[in-house]
Design an enzyme around this catalytic site. Structure first.
Site, short mmCIF file in Angstrom:
data_model
loop_
_atom_site.label_atom_id
_atom_site.label_comp_id
_atom_site.label_asym_id
_atom_site.label_seq_id
_atom_site.Cartn_x
_atom_site.Cartn_y
_atom_site.Cartn_z
N ASP A 83 4.52 -4.56 -2.23
CA ASP A 83 5.02 -5.87 -1.81
C ASP A 83 5.64 -6.67 -2.96
OD1 ASP A 83 3.91 -5.33 0.74
OD2 ASP A 83 1.95 -6.02 0.03
N LYS A 105 10.73 -5.08 -3.56
CA LYS A 105 11.66 -3.96 -3.84
C LYS A 105 12.86 -3.98 -2.90
CE LYS A 105 8.22 -1.11 -3.21
NZ LYS A 105 7.08 -2.04 -3.18
N GLY A 162 7.11 -2.16 4.26
CA GLY A 162 7.89 -3.17 4.99
C GLY A 162 8.78 -3.86 3.99
N HIS A 163 10.01 -3.38 3.86
CA HIS A 163 10.92 -3.95 2.87
C HIS A 163 11.76 -5.04 3.54
CE1 HIS A 163 10.52 0.00 0.38
NE2 HIS A 163 9.48 -0.79 0.30
N GLN A 165 5.52 1.08 -1.58
CA GLN A 165 4.20 0.71 -2.15
C GLN A 165 4.36 0.47 -3.66
OE1 GLN A 165 4.00 3.77 0.10
NE2 GLN A 165 4.03 2.18 1.62
P1 IMP Z 1 -2.11 3.38 4.10
O1 IMP Z 1 -0.91 3.62 3.27
O2 IMP Z 1 -1.79 2.80 5.45
O3 IMP Z 1 -2.99 4.60 4.19
O4 IMP Z 1 -3.00 2.26 3.37
C1 IMP Z 1 -3.68 2.50 2.15
C2 IMP Z 1 -3.68 1.28 1.26
O5 IMP Z 1 -2.37 1.01 0.81
C3 IMP Z 1 -4.13 0.00 1.97
O6 IMP Z 1 -4.80 -0.81 1.01
C4 IMP Z 1 -2.84 -0.67 2.37
O7 IMP Z 1 -2.98 -2.05 2.52
C5 IMP Z 1 -1.97 -0.31 1.18
N1 IMP Z 1 -0.55 -0.27 1.51
C6 IMP Z 1 0.11 0.68 2.19
N2 IMP Z 1 1.41 0.39 2.29
C7 IMP Z 1 1.58 -0.77 1.65
C8 IMP Z 1 2.73 -1.57 1.36
O8 IMP Z 1 3.86 -1.25 1.72
N3 IMP Z 1 2.50 -2.70 0.65
C9 IMP Z 1 1.27 -3.04 0.20
N4 IMP Z 1 0.18 -2.33 0.43
C10 IMP Z 1 0.33 -1.19 1.14
#
Ligand code: IMP
Length: 441
Positions: free
Chosen positions: A12, A15, A39-40, A219
């Protein structure tokens, strides 16, 4: 020359905006990992776009957008995103390329994600519930279904049946009908198949023809499956190594690495966050920074800028420079803190601990900086920033060990300070001249 743009914190970082801004200098934008957990958010001409799977480059006409083998793709999510873009007047025809080796997220992955979180109870990760982890689990266990498998409906039937049967053994309170999963997949197949290609070969041919690529990370480094705060991480390599494995390119084609970092820190989901602020200041950052997840709407945890974590990110990724975002969110604060070290079990640590238990025991050591009252929002020249803001950026650069080549002062494309001297000094493969005009969008 090609450039990698990736998250230097816990995701977040903004990017989407930076990739969108830099896209006019490239021919291709290629995503190398993650899925629709990302979510960009990009604002163009007052319209807000949230891109989950398709690279943010899609908002610029003519740019080819690649989804690499390192990405896990939910066909339904991909098609919804394409439809939404089309409804908003974005022409996506012949602009999407999907790796034949990209693994698919199917409905049972979402159920398994929820089940796994429920079983963890107190120790849950706080995932986005999109089925990301289970899809990568299937990949590693060599039972995944890939985009290239859409070519063979018979084999697909066999694999879907096996995987749904396995899911039904694990999730006991509901039964999934494998035929329904297969039928839906076969209906998506017609639209998706034309996009499926050998991405490694396509990128290699493009580079031979003189085309340049922007590698887009999702991420952030601290959520990387290997180098992040395991187990509170996502299931892919968000850091620089993911570019090579997730697209099938060699390391020498990466001409520069730009780390995107907020002027403060946020995290969504569970896991340690040394500079987290719990009181009024945390709320203040959350509200002014609109720190709610673009995908799940969850409130993000907020804290001061953590230079220890950024130095780690510099090391893991070989960052050349930072793109510093959301400086304007700090407008109006009378004081700011920068974390320059951790205090842990009576010791001062200047390196990010490898062990998460140790990290959880760390307390931040802060340097206090004066804030500024004059607004920075929308400023486009470094020299126009209030003196205290310039000093804050300078100290943050010094503590992080890399300069800030780009500073974002608002959500719109033009709310940006491009520090051409630093871009040139860091040899970032960004041609400064066309940046402002770019290609029309
Ligand atoms: P997952 O990717 O859904 O398996 O989530 C694993 C961890 O990564 C969790 O703490 C999510 O909140 C975090 N996470 C996954 N995608 C994002 C992102 O795009 N931004 C911020 N945190 C993320």
């Amino acid at each position: 020359m090609n450039l990698a743009v990736l998250g230097a914190q816990w995701g977040d970082e903004g990017k989407g905006k930076i990739v969108d801004l830099l896209t006019p200098h490239f021919d291709i934008v290629a995503r190398y990992q993650g899925g629709h957990n990302a979510g960009h958010t990009v604002y163009v001409g007052g319209t807000k776009f949230i891109l989950r799977l398709i690279p943010s480059g899609i908002l610029h006409p003519g740019i080819i957008c690649v989804i690499g083998n390192g990405v896990v793709v939910d066909p339904q999510a991909l098609l919804s995103e394409v439809d939404e873009l089309t409804r908003n007047g974005i022409d996506v025809d012949n602009r999407i390329v999907l790796s034949d080796k990209a693994h698919l997220i199917l409905p049972y992955h979402r159920d398994l994600d929820l089940l796994s979180e429920a079983r963890r109870g107190e120790r849950k990760i706080g995932t986005t519930s999109r089925g990301i982890g289970p899809a990568y689990e299937d990949k590693i266990a060599r039972r995944g279904i890939r985009a290239g498998d859409l070519a063979d409906p018979q084999a697909l039937e066999h694999d879907v049946r096996d995987n749904v049967t396995a899911r039904n053994r694990l999730v006991q309170d509901t039964t999934m009908d494998w035929r329904a999963v297969l039928d839906q997949l076969l209906s998506h197949r017609i639209r998706i198949r034309p996009w499926v290609r050998d991405v490694s070969l396509m990128l290699s041919d493009a580079m031979r023809d003189g085309k340049s690529i922007l590698f887009e990370g999702a991420q952030g480094t601290l959520l990387d499956i290997d180098h992040g705060t395991y187990p509170f991480v996502t299931s892919s390599n968000a850091s620089i190594g993911g570019v090579c494995t997730g697209l099938g390119v060699g390391p020498r084609v990466i001409g520069g690495v730009l780390g995107v970092a907020k002027a403060y820190t946020t995290r969504v989901g569970e896991g340690p966050l040394p500079t987290e602020l719990f009181g009024e200041m945390g709320n203040r950052l959350r509200e002014s920074g609109h720190e709610y997840g673009a995908v799940t709407g969850r409130p993000r945890r907020c804290g001061w800028y953590d230079a220890v974590a950024i130095r780690y990110s510099v090391r893991i990724n070989g960052l050349d420079a930072l793109a510093l975002t959301k400086l304007d969110v700090l407008d109006g604060l009378d004081r700011l803190e920068i974390c320059t070290a951790y205090r842990c079990e009576g010791q001062m640590l200047t390196d990010f601990p490898s062990d998460i238990t140790r990290l959880a025991a760390c307390e931040p050591v802060y340097e206090r900086m004066p804030g500024w009252t004059a607004p920075t929002r929308g400023l486009r020249r470094f020299d126009d920033l209030p003196e205290a803001a310039r000093r804050y950026v300078a100290r943050l650069e010094e503590a992080s060990g890399v300069p800030a080549a780009i500073i974002s002062t608002g959500s719109a494309r033009d709310d940006t300070i491009l520090r051409e001297d630093i871009i040139a000094k860091c040899k970032l493969p960004i041609l400064t001249a066309p940046l402002r005009t770019g290609r029309p969008s």
